[in-house]
Design an enzyme around this catalytic site. Structure first.
Site, PDB file in Angstrom:
ATOM      1  N   TYR A   1     -28.073  19.759 -32.963  1.00  0.00           N
ATOM      2  CA  TYR A   1     -28.096  18.511 -33.752  1.00  0.00           C
ATOM      3  C   TYR A   1     -29.529  18.035 -34.041  1.00  0.00           C
TER       4      TYR A   1
ATOM      5  N   SER B   1     -24.744  28.421 -27.784  1.00  0.00           N
ATOM      6  CA  SER B   1     -23.736  27.980 -26.817  1.00  0.00           C
ATOM      7  C   SER B   1     -23.117  26.657 -27.247  1.00  0.00           C
ATOM      8  N   ASN B   2     -23.846  25.881 -28.056  1.00  0.00           N
ATOM      9  CA  ASN B   2     -23.265  24.616 -28.534  1.00  0.00           C
ATOM     10  C   ASN B   2     -23.550  24.429 -30.024  1.00  0.00           C
TER      11      ASN B   2
ATOM     12  N   SER C   1     -34.655  12.147 -21.945  1.00  0.00           N
ATOM     13  CA  SER C   1     -33.556  11.244 -22.294  1.00  0.00           C
ATOM     14  C   SER C   1     -33.721   9.908 -21.582  1.00  0.00           C
TER      15      SER C   1
ATOM     16  N   TYR D   1     -26.776  16.016 -15.105  1.00  0.00           N
ATOM     17  CA  TYR D   1     -27.474  16.170 -16.391  1.00  0.00           C
ATOM     18  C   TYR D   1     -28.783  15.382 -16.373  1.00  0.00           C
TER      19      TYR D   1
ATOM     20  N   LYS E   1     -33.046  16.467 -16.422  1.00  0.00           N
ATOM     21  CA  LYS E   1     -34.132  15.934 -17.273  1.00  0.00           C
ATOM     22  C   LYS E   1     -35.283  15.432 -16.404  1.00  0.00           C
TER      23      LYS E   1
ATOM     24  N   TYR F   1     -35.332  10.139 -25.486  1.00  0.00           N
ATOM     25  CA  TYR F   1     -34.518   9.623 -26.589  1.00  0.00           C
ATOM     26  C   TYR F   1     -33.538   8.577 -26.078  1.00  0.00           C
TER      27      TYR F   1
ATOM     28  N   ASN G   1     -30.294   6.537 -28.156  1.00  0.00           N
ATOM     29  CA  ASN G   1     -29.003   7.076 -28.617  1.00  0.00           C
ATOM     30  C   ASN G   1     -29.104   7.598 -30.048  1.00  0.00           C
TER      31      ASN G   1
ATOM     32  N   ASN H   1     -19.271  10.690 -27.435  1.00  0.00           N
ATOM     33  CA  ASN H   1     -20.200   9.620 -27.815  1.00  0.00           C
ATOM     34  C   ASN H   1     -19.577   8.705 -28.868  1.00  0.00           C
TER      35      ASN H   1
ATOM     36  N   ARG I   1     -16.044   2.756 -18.643  1.00  0.00           N
ATOM     37  CA  ARG I   1     -16.135   4.201 -18.378  1.00  0.00           C
ATOM     38  C   ARG I   1     -17.053   4.390 -17.166  1.00  0.00           C
TER      39      ARG I   1
ATOM     40  N   ASP J   1     -21.160   4.255 -16.828  1.00  0.00           N
ATOM     41  CA  ASP J   1     -21.800   3.517 -17.928  1.00  0.00           C
ATOM     42  C   ASP J   1     -22.595   2.325 -17.394  1.00  0.00           C
TER      43      ASP J   1
HETATM   44  P1  NAD Z   1     -27.235  20.227 -29.101  1.00  0.00           P
HETATM   45  O1  NAD Z   1     -26.287  20.721 -28.072  1.00  0.00           O
HETATM   46  O2  NAD Z   1     -26.725  19.934 -30.449  1.00  0.00           O
HETATM   47  O3  NAD Z   1     -28.470  21.241 -29.236  1.00  0.00           O
HETATM   48  C1  NAD Z   1     -28.935  21.999 -28.153  1.00  0.00           C
HETATM   49  C2  NAD Z   1     -29.024  23.435 -28.611  1.00  0.00           C
HETATM   50  O4  NAD Z   1     -29.528  24.240 -27.546  1.00  0.00           O
HETATM   51  C3  NAD Z   1     -27.668  24.024 -29.002  1.00  0.00           C
HETATM   52  O5  NAD Z   1     -27.766  24.606 -30.293  1.00  0.00           O
HETATM   53  C4  NAD Z   1     -27.391  25.090 -27.934  1.00  0.00           C
HETATM   54  O6  NAD Z   1     -26.680  26.182 -28.476  1.00  0.00           O
HETATM   55  C5  NAD Z   1     -28.782  25.449 -27.503  1.00  0.00           C
HETATM   56  N1  NAD Z   1     -28.915  25.966 -26.136  1.00  0.00           N
HETATM   57  C6  NAD Z   1     -28.407  25.452 -24.987  1.00  0.00           C
HETATM   58  N2  NAD Z   1     -28.811  26.186 -23.945  1.00  0.00           N
HETATM   59  C7  NAD Z   1     -29.614  27.168 -24.427  1.00  0.00           C
HETATM   60  C8  NAD Z   1     -30.356  28.237 -23.838  1.00  0.00           C
HETATM   61  N3  NAD Z   1     -30.367  28.445 -22.523  1.00  0.00           N
HETATM   62  N4  NAD Z   1     -31.064  29.047 -24.651  1.00  0.00           N
HETATM   63  C9  NAD Z   1     -31.071  28.859 -25.998  1.00  0.00           C
HETATM   64  N5  NAD Z   1     -30.392  27.870 -26.608  1.00  0.00           N
HETATM   65  C10 NAD Z   1     -29.686  27.025 -25.825  1.00  0.00           C
HETATM   66  O7  NAD Z   1     -27.965  18.939 -28.486  1.00  0.00           O
HETATM   67  P2  NAD Z   1     -28.878  17.871 -29.206  1.00  0.00           P
HETATM   68  O8  NAD Z   1     -28.104  16.615 -29.325  1.00  0.00           O
HETATM   69  O9  NAD Z   1     -29.523  18.456 -30.394  1.00  0.00           O
HETATM   70  O10 NAD Z   1     -29.946  17.649 -28.048  1.00  0.00           O
HETATM   71  C11 NAD Z   1     -31.165  18.371 -28.018  1.00  0.00           C
HETATM   72  C12 NAD Z   1     -31.876  18.039 -26.721  1.00  0.00           C
HETATM   73  O11 NAD Z   1     -32.068  16.633 -26.646  1.00  0.00           O
HETATM   74  C13 NAD Z   1     -31.111  18.431 -25.464  1.00  0.00           C
HETATM   75  O12 NAD Z   1     -32.031  18.909 -24.520  1.00  0.00           O
HETATM   76  C14 NAD Z   1     -30.497  17.122 -24.999  1.00  0.00           C
HETATM   77  O13 NAD Z   1     -30.306  17.094 -23.606  1.00  0.00           O
HETATM   78  C15 NAD Z   1     -31.566  16.125 -25.423  1.00  0.00           C
HETATM   79  N6  NAD Z   1     -31.013  14.783 -25.647  1.00  0.00           N
HETATM   80  C16 NAD Z   1     -30.001  14.608 -26.528  1.00  0.00           C
HETATM   81  C17 NAD Z   1     -29.464  13.342 -26.725  1.00  0.00           C
HETATM   82  C18 NAD Z   1     -28.326  13.122 -27.695  1.00  0.00           C
HETATM   83  O14 NAD Z   1     -27.711  12.060 -27.651  1.00  0.00           O
HETATM   84  N7  NAD Z   1     -28.020  14.033 -28.578  1.00  0.00           N
HETATM   85  C19 NAD Z   1     -29.980  12.241 -26.021  1.00  0.00           C
HETATM   86  C20 NAD Z   1     -31.037  12.464 -25.135  1.00  0.00           C
HETATM   87  C21 NAD Z   1     -31.553  13.750 -24.952  1.00  0.00           C
HETATM   88  C1  UD1 Z   2     -24.250   8.987 -23.221  1.00  0.00           C
HETATM   89  C2  UD1 Z   2     -24.611   9.645 -21.915  1.00  0.00           C
HETATM   90  C3  UD1 Z   2     -26.131   9.841 -21.886  1.00  0.00           C
HETATM   91  C4  UD1 Z   2     -26.592  10.646 -23.093  1.00  0.00           C
HETATM   92  C5  UD1 Z   2     -26.121   9.914 -24.363  1.00  0.00           C
HETATM   93  C6  UD1 Z   2     -26.457  10.658 -25.612  1.00  0.00           C
HETATM   94  C7  UD1 Z   2     -22.907   8.924 -20.306  1.00  0.00           C
HETATM   95  C8  UD1 Z   2     -22.620   8.059 -19.116  1.00  0.00           C
HETATM   96  N1  UD1 Z   2     -24.163   8.806 -20.809  1.00  0.00           N
HETATM   97  O1  UD1 Z   2     -24.941   7.761 -23.294  1.00  0.00           O
HETATM   98  O2  UD1 Z   2     -26.527  10.495 -20.701  1.00  0.00           O
HETATM   99  O3  UD1 Z   2     -28.013  10.756 -23.103  1.00  0.00           O
HETATM  100  O4  UD1 Z   2     -24.686   9.766 -24.307  1.00  0.00           O
HETATM  101  O5  UD1 Z   2     -25.761  11.855 -25.708  1.00  0.00           O
HETATM  102  O6  UD1 Z   2     -22.078   9.701 -20.742  1.00  0.00           O
HETATM  103  N2  UD1 Z   2     -18.189   3.884 -25.947  1.00  0.00           N
HETATM  104  C9  UD1 Z   2     -16.929   3.366 -26.177  1.00  0.00           C
HETATM  105  N3  UD1 Z   2     -15.960   4.223 -26.580  1.00  0.00           N
HETATM  106  C10 UD1 Z   2     -16.177   5.562 -26.777  1.00  0.00           C
HETATM  107  C11 UD1 Z   2     -17.480   6.074 -26.554  1.00  0.00           C
HETATM  108  C12 UD1 Z   2     -18.455   5.213 -26.117  1.00  0.00           C
HETATM  109  O7  UD1 Z   2     -16.696   2.174 -25.998  1.00  0.00           O
HETATM  110  O8  UD1 Z   2     -15.245   6.292 -27.127  1.00  0.00           O
HETATM  111  C13 UD1 Z   2     -19.255   2.958 -25.533  1.00  0.00           C
HETATM  112  C14 UD1 Z   2     -19.871   3.300 -24.191  1.00  0.00           C
HETATM  113  O9  UD1 Z   2     -19.161   2.697 -23.150  1.00  0.00           O
HETATM  114  C15 UD1 Z   2     -21.296   2.759 -24.357  1.00  0.00           C
HETATM  115  C16 UD1 Z   2     -21.573   2.945 -25.865  1.00  0.00           C
HETATM  116  O10 UD1 Z   2     -20.295   3.063 -26.488  1.00  0.00           O
HETATM  117  O11 UD1 Z   2     -21.330   1.385 -24.078  1.00  0.00           O
HETATM  118  C17 UD1 Z   2     -22.394   4.177 -26.188  1.00  0.00           C
HETATM  119  O12 UD1 Z   2     -21.750   5.308 -25.595  1.00  0.00           O
HETATM  120  P1  UD1 Z   2     -22.253   6.808 -25.861  1.00  0.00           P
HETATM  121  O13 UD1 Z   2     -22.383   7.036 -27.322  1.00  0.00           O
HETATM  122  O14 UD1 Z   2     -21.353   7.719 -25.114  1.00  0.00           O
HETATM  123  O15 UD1 Z   2     -23.717   6.851 -25.286  1.00  0.00           O
HETATM  124  P2  UD1 Z   2     -24.249   6.461 -23.814  1.00  0.00           P
HETATM  125  O16 UD1 Z   2     -23.143   6.134 -22.897  1.00  0.00           O
HETATM  126  O17 UD1 Z   2     -25.339   5.470 -23.968  1.00  0.00           O
END
Ligand code: NAD
Ligand code: UD1
Length: 350
Positions: A11, A34-35, A124, A148, A152, A176, A178, A198, A291, A294
């Site tokens: 993403y 993988s994702n 994160s 998780y 980090k 990051y 959200n 999410n 949840r 949270d």
């Molecule tokens: P994502 O899952 O969409 O992207 C991660 C990518 O890494 C995927 O394409 C997956 O196939 C690949 N991958 C996983 N393990 C691997 C490995 N060992 N070797 C090669 N490729 C591998 O996730 P994202 O939302 O794009 O997040 C990117 C990064 O940001 C992650 O490290 C995640 O933990 C961090 N992050 C994401 C969020 C969020 O809300 N999306 C929030 C905070 C931090």
């Molecule tokens: C979650 C992860 C966090 C990760 C982030 C981005 C948990 C506890 N935390 O954060 O580690 O970095 O996603 O991927 O999983 N909510 C609802 N209904 C839903 C979904 C969410 O009410 O179906 C609420 C949650 O309770 C929260 C808010 O929406 O208050 C945001 O939730 P979410 O998008 O899952 O993000 P985080 O919980 O902040």
């Protein structure tokens, strides 16, 4: 600059790749899919006119990494690759420690071997754990509450040790908040596998009619309407911060840590209302218990990124949600529907 983007078909990685290409960087991607799938590569090409070099494989595969560093004059690495589901990490912590931590160690060893010391790491807000103080400042105590989050935190600590031992390392740890939204073209966006956990991806599925209603997790938090508050940030703004971080670390050796958020929080009920406006779709919901795991409220102090990187989020909530909805509406099954129906010619390691 030639930049290795790990996890570049994911993403945030795909959005960052678009911005890097638009800023004239050369991008090489490694992803084990993988994702994700290879479909974002075609979409990146449709947006930018450039198909990034792609290697399918794991960052844990040191031989593959070595091949990549031998073939390309990599100058910096943005390390997105990793598993990111809190729930999965609780169910299978070892898989998370192995995938996230072992791969980072292998990556850093390979970088060091090839004298590449510029690294941007995806951290994160999860590293702040249950901290109830808002806005969240980078200097606050860190304490993760899930495997998780601990991966980090541990990686952040590994990077600190590395930089303290060898001052050639120049590292940005980006925390990051959200990430939501999608590229304004509607061609790339978030494509969760299975039921979204999410908030915004779930709301999008309700708007599409694929899911009946949203469960709002808790309305008894210490917030104005009782529902949880988060700092939602447009993925394109995040991508922009990575480009700025890459430029920053090229000129400032050391270890740098930045919150990436807007500095403003919205509650779940505010998000529902704003999404209804952005999409003109009703979002039915029911209130459910909190949840597990949270916290009530979290939003960033993003002043450090502004003063040091010259970065500030540009998109407001309506733009974030309109972009999220455009992506979802045009791609109801995410990347499952290929863009042009032609197989992608992958430039993979032979
Ligand atoms: P994502 O899952 O969409 O992207 C991660 C990518 O890494 C995927 O394409 C997956 O196939 C690949 N991958 C996983 N393990 C691997 C490995 N060992 N070797 C090669 N490729 C591998 O996730 P994202 O939302 O794009 O997040 C990117 C990064 O940001 C992650 O490290 C995640 O933990 C961090 N992050 C994401 C969020 C969020 O809300 N999306 C929030 C905070 C931090
Ligand atoms: C979650 C992860 C966090 C990760 C982030 C981005 C948990 C506890 N935390 O954060 O580690 O970095 O996603 O991927 O999983 N909510 C609802 N209904 C839903 C979904 C969410 O009410 O179906 C609420 C949650 O309770 C929260 C808010 O929406 O208050 C945001 O939730 P979410 O998008 O899952 O993000 P985080 O919980 O902040």
């Amino acid at each position: 600059m030639t930049i290795l983007v790990t996890g570049g078909t994911g993403y945030i990685g795909a959005h960052t790749t678009v911005q890097l290409i638009e800023q004239n960087h050369e991008v090489v991607i490694i992803d084990n899919l993988s994702n994700s799938t290879i479909e974002p590569l075609r979409r990146i090409e449709a947006i930018t006119g450039v198909m990034p070099r792609f290697y399918q494989g794991s960052v844990q595969d040191s031989q593959l990494l070595q091949q990549i560093f031998q073939r390309h004059n990599i100058e910096a690495v943005i390390h997105f690759a990793g598993a990111k589901s809190v729930g999965e990490s609780v169910a299978d912590p070892l898989a998370y420690y192995h995938n996230n931590i072992a791969s980072t160690v292998t990556l850093c060893q390979t970088m060091s071997h090839f004298n590449v010391f510029n690294l941007v790491f995806s951290s994160s807000a999860a590293v702040y754990g249950n901290s109830t103080k808002v806005p969240v400042i980078e200097s606050m105590t860190t304490q993760a509450t899930s495997p998780y989050g601990r991966t980090k935190l541990m990686i952040e600590q590994i990077l600190e040790d590395l930089q303290m031992t060898d001052s050639r390392w120049s590292i940005a740890r980006l925390r990051y908040f959200n990430p939501i939204g999608a590229h304004y073209s509607g061609l790339i966006g978030e494509d969760p596998q299975g039921l979204p956990s999410n908030l915004v991806p779930y709301i999008c599925q309700v708007a599409l009619g694929s899911l009946d209603k949203l469960s709002v997790f808790g309305d008894d938090y210490d917030t104005p309407d009782g529902t949880g508050i988060r700092d939602f940030i447009h993925v394109a703004d995040l991508a922009d911060a990575h480009e700025k971080a890459i430029r920053y670390i090229a000129n400032h050796a050391g270890l740098h840590t930045f919150n990436l958020g807007t500095g403003r929080g919205y509650s779940v009920l505010e998000m529902i209302c704003a999404f209804e406006q952005a999409s003109s779709k009703p979002i039915p919901y029911i209130i459910q218990p909190r949840r597990e795991g949270d916290i009530g409220k979290s939003w960033a102090c993003a002043k450090r990124a502004k003063s040091m990187l010259g970065w500030q989020a540009q998109h407001n909530l309506q733009q974030m949600l309109q972009d999220a909805w455009r992506w979802q509406k045009h791609n109801p099954e995410g990347y499952k529907q290929p863009l042009l129906g032609q197989p992608i010619s992958l430039r993979m390691a032979s």
